[in-house]
Design an enzyme around this catalytic site. Structure first.
Site, mmCIF file in Angstrom:
data_model
loop_
_atom_site.group_PDB
_atom_site.id
_atom_site.type_symbol
_atom_site.label_atom_id
_atom_site.label_comp_id
_atom_site.label_asym_id
_atom_site.label_seq_id
_atom_site.Cartn_x
_atom_site.Cartn_y
_atom_site.Cartn_z
ATOM 1 N N HIS A 126 72.803 65.504 58.970
ATOM 2 C CA HIS A 126 72.903 64.197 59.632
ATOM 3 C C HIS A 126 74.335 63.692 59.437
ATOM 4 O O HIS A 126 74.975 64.016 58.432
ATOM 5 C CB HIS A 126 71.900 63.266 58.943
ATOM 6 C CG HIS A 126 71.707 61.934 59.573
ATOM 7 N ND1 HIS A 126 72.593 60.889 59.418
ATOM 8 C CD2 HIS A 126 70.706 61.446 60.338
ATOM 9 C CE1 HIS A 126 72.140 59.827 60.068
ATOM 10 N NE2 HIS A 126 71.004 60.132 60.641
ATOM 11 N N ASP A 203 70.081 65.460 50.487
ATOM 12 C CA ASP A 203 69.751 64.365 51.394
ATOM 13 C C ASP A 203 68.248 64.457 51.631
ATOM 14 O O ASP A 203 67.772 65.299 52.397
ATOM 15 C CB ASP A 203 70.551 64.531 52.695
ATOM 16 C CG ASP A 203 70.110 63.536 53.766
ATOM 17 O OD1 ASP A 203 69.072 62.877 53.584
ATOM 18 O OD2 ASP A 203 70.803 63.447 54.798
ATOM 19 N N GLN A 206 64.393 62.839 54.895
ATOM 20 C CA GLN A 206 63.160 63.344 55.526
ATOM 21 C C GLN A 206 62.282 64.066 54.514
ATOM 22 O O GLN A 206 61.072 64.204 54.735
ATOM 23 C CB GLN A 206 63.509 64.305 56.680
ATOM 24 C CG GLN A 206 64.359 63.699 57.771
ATOM 25 C CD GLN A 206 63.679 62.540 58.491
ATOM 26 O OE1 GLN A 206 62.454 62.448 58.557
ATOM 27 N NE2 GLN A 206 64.469 61.633 59.028
ATOM 28 N N LYS A 229 61.941 55.016 55.648
ATOM 29 C CA LYS A 229 61.354 56.253 56.193
ATOM 30 C C LYS A 229 60.154 56.694 55.362
ATOM 31 O O LYS A 229 59.521 57.695 55.661
ATOM 32 C CB LYS A 229 62.406 57.361 56.213
ATOM 33 C CG LYS A 229 63.535 57.089 57.195
ATOM 34 C CD LYS A 229 64.481 58.246 57.262
ATOM 35 C CE LYS A 229 65.803 57.878 57.863
ATOM 36 N NZ LYS A 229 65.812 57.899 59.328
ATOM 37 N N CYS A 367 71.903 61.794 65.498
ATOM 38 C CA CYS A 367 72.994 61.735 64.509
ATOM 39 C C CYS A 367 73.278 63.113 63.925
ATOM 40 O O CYS A 367 73.595 63.245 62.735
ATOM 41 C CB CYS A 367 72.709 60.731 63.391
ATOM 42 S SG CYS A 367 72.495 59.069 63.948
HETATM 43 N N1 PMP Z 1 69.850 61.808 56.514
HETATM 44 C C1 PMP Z 1 68.817 62.172 57.260
HETATM 45 C C2 PMP Z 1 68.320 63.594 57.196
HETATM 46 C C3 PMP Z 1 68.196 61.232 58.096
HETATM 47 O O1 PMP Z 1 67.146 61.594 58.844
HETATM 48 C C4 PMP Z 1 68.701 59.912 58.124
HETATM 49 C C5 PMP Z 1 68.105 58.880 59.059
HETATM 50 N N2 PMP Z 1 67.852 59.340 60.343
HETATM 51 C C6 PMP Z 1 69.775 59.585 57.303
HETATM 52 C C7 PMP Z 1 70.327 60.560 56.509
HETATM 53 C C8 PMP Z 1 70.317 58.199 57.249
HETATM 54 O O2 PMP Z 1 69.359 57.331 56.742
HETATM 55 P P1 PMP Z 1 69.588 55.755 56.754
HETATM 56 O O3 PMP Z 1 69.992 55.393 58.150
HETATM 57 O O4 PMP Z 1 68.264 55.194 56.365
HETATM 58 O O5 PMP Z 1 70.660 55.463 55.754
#
Ligand code: PMP
Length: 409
Positions: A126, A203, A206, A229, A367
């Site tokens: 991401h 990270d 998920q 999430k 993203c």
């Molecule tokens: N890493 C991953 C794998 C994600 O799916 C996301 C959110 N889509 C993020 C980072 C960023 O998370 P946040 O916007 O809650 O900071």
């Protein structure tokens, strides 16, 4: 001990929003990788906090200040237990995964990276696990290396072995790909990095919601996830860190609550976790996140995992025969997400047509622009599951996709 049997229809009743209608259709919420819905336990906890416990923490000696401080400290303990952290000092409250990773990249990076050092990422990260490293690489002269994926969008582990070398300083890798649902073998990947003395960050944005995380078992140095999430509130997230490493990291932000003494000549800082929590934190958010973790904790994790895996396999089976569909979720180890495109229909149009049927999915690059480049597409339509989704909802999804296809034929 988890003692509530997992029954999806009962679980659904815990989430008030699932009973609402969208455009006079039953809501079919399949955008959980972006953000999950909240159970009544979380909504009630926020209301209770603001109705009975609200004040700033660590400051007032008054009753409400004590209640709020207790709620915040208890929440930290709940998160530490959820992660199986050795100490709750290792749990830092942040705004979310993004801030957690920025904290590590900035603070650990400034103290530990030099010209020529290598930061190892993967092709499926991401942007939140790419851009913070680019920023620190620019400042320190470190170089980013990327573990590629194979044609099933799994990590190329031979390439990983080649890339992991004497200049690698940190490996930052997602537990599960938010775009495709690929589940990475992070325990083995981390073990190899640790054997080379490389610092590791997972990270878990998920990963934590679908699989939980045992940071001692994973043996990672950092683990990041977001409250929203995992059925908790927005604006709250977690950075778990190796205590020794974090004790040697400089503060990320300066301000109230993170200092011991301040003078214009010299300021000294508190230890963990306050050192990394400058300013008034999201106290209600922390309490809400703890409520979400407790809500999840009443179920056996294996039951949730089995339910979500069954949904994913059912969805892949329902979708694969649709005329003109391309499925991008192909990894052998996978969970939570199905990404696809329909011939002749832009992903955004698919999402718009599905919305008319009450079906919420996400369309775009999720993203993960570098990953989309390797797939050779600008965007995909993505459906992502949570513990409250059902096979009937997937039937609705499949029927709506067929409708979209017919409209554009
Ligand atoms: N890493 C991953 C794998 C994600 O799916 C996301 C959110 N889509 C993020 C980072 C960023 O998370 P946040 O916007 O809650 O900071």
């Amino acid at each position: 001990m988890p003692d509530t049997p997992f029954e999806v229809e009962v679980v659904r009743r815990d989430f008030p929003i699932l009973a609402t209608q969208v455009r006079e259709k039953k809501l079919c919420y399949l955008d959980n990788a972006a953000s999950t819905q909240k159970p009544r336990a979380v909504i009630d906890r926020l209301q209770e906090f603001y109705s009975r416990e609200n004040a700033n923490i660590h400051r007032g000696v008054h009753h409400l200040g004590e209640l709020a401080t207790d709620a915040y400290h208890d929440a930290r303990k709940t998160v530490a237990k959820f992660l199986n952290a050795k100490s709750d000092k290792q749990v830092i409250f942040t705004r979310g995964t993004t801030e957690s990773i920025n904290l590590v990249a900035t603070s650990w990076g400034r103290a530990n990276l030099q010209k020529g050092d290598q930061i190892l990422l993967t092709a499926m990260e991401h942007h939140a696990n790419i851009v913070p490293w680019q920023l620190i690489a620019e400042q320190t002269g470190a170089v980013i290396k990327v573990i590629p994926t194979n044609d099933r969008a799994e990590l190329d582990l031979d390439a990983y072995d080649q890339l992991l070398g004497e200049h690698t300083r940190i490996l930052a890798i997602c537990h599960i790909s938010n775009s495709l649902g690929t589940l990475n073998p992070i325990k083995e990947i981390i073990a190899k990095a640790k054997a080379m003395g490389v610092t590791t960050l997972v990270d878990g944005a998920q990963g934590a919601p679908h699989l939980g995380a045992d940071v001692q078992d994973l043996n990672c140095d950092f683990y990041a996830f977001s409250g929203h999430k995992i059925y908790g509130p927005t604006g709250i997230g977690i950075l778990y860190g190796n205590q020794e490493i974090m004790e040697n990291m400089p503060p990320y932000q300066g301000g109230g609550d993170m200092i011991q003494r301040v003078s214009f000549e010299k300021t000294t800082y508190k230890g963990l976790p306050e050192r990394f929590e400058a300013g008034t934190p999201n106290i209600a958010g922390a309490a809400g996140l703890a409520a979400a973790i407790k809500y999840l904790g009443q179920f056996n994790q294996a039951d949730i995992k089995a339910h979500e895996s069954a949904l994913l396999e059912y969805a892949l089976g329902q979708l694969e025969d649709i005329d003109g569909i391309t499925l991008y979720t192909k990894a052998v180890a996978r969970t939570g997400v199905v990404s696809f495109n329909l011939e002749g229909v832009h992903a955004h149009d698919i999402a718009t047509i599905l919305d008319r049927e009450g079906v919420a999915i996400r369309a775009g690059n999720h993203c993960t622009q570098p990953l989309m480049k390797t797939l050779g597409v600008p965007a995909t339509a993505r459906t992502s599951f949570a513990l409250y989704n059902t096979k009937e909802e997937i039937d609705t999804l499949a029927a709506s996709i067929i409708k979209a296809r017919q409209l554009f034929k």
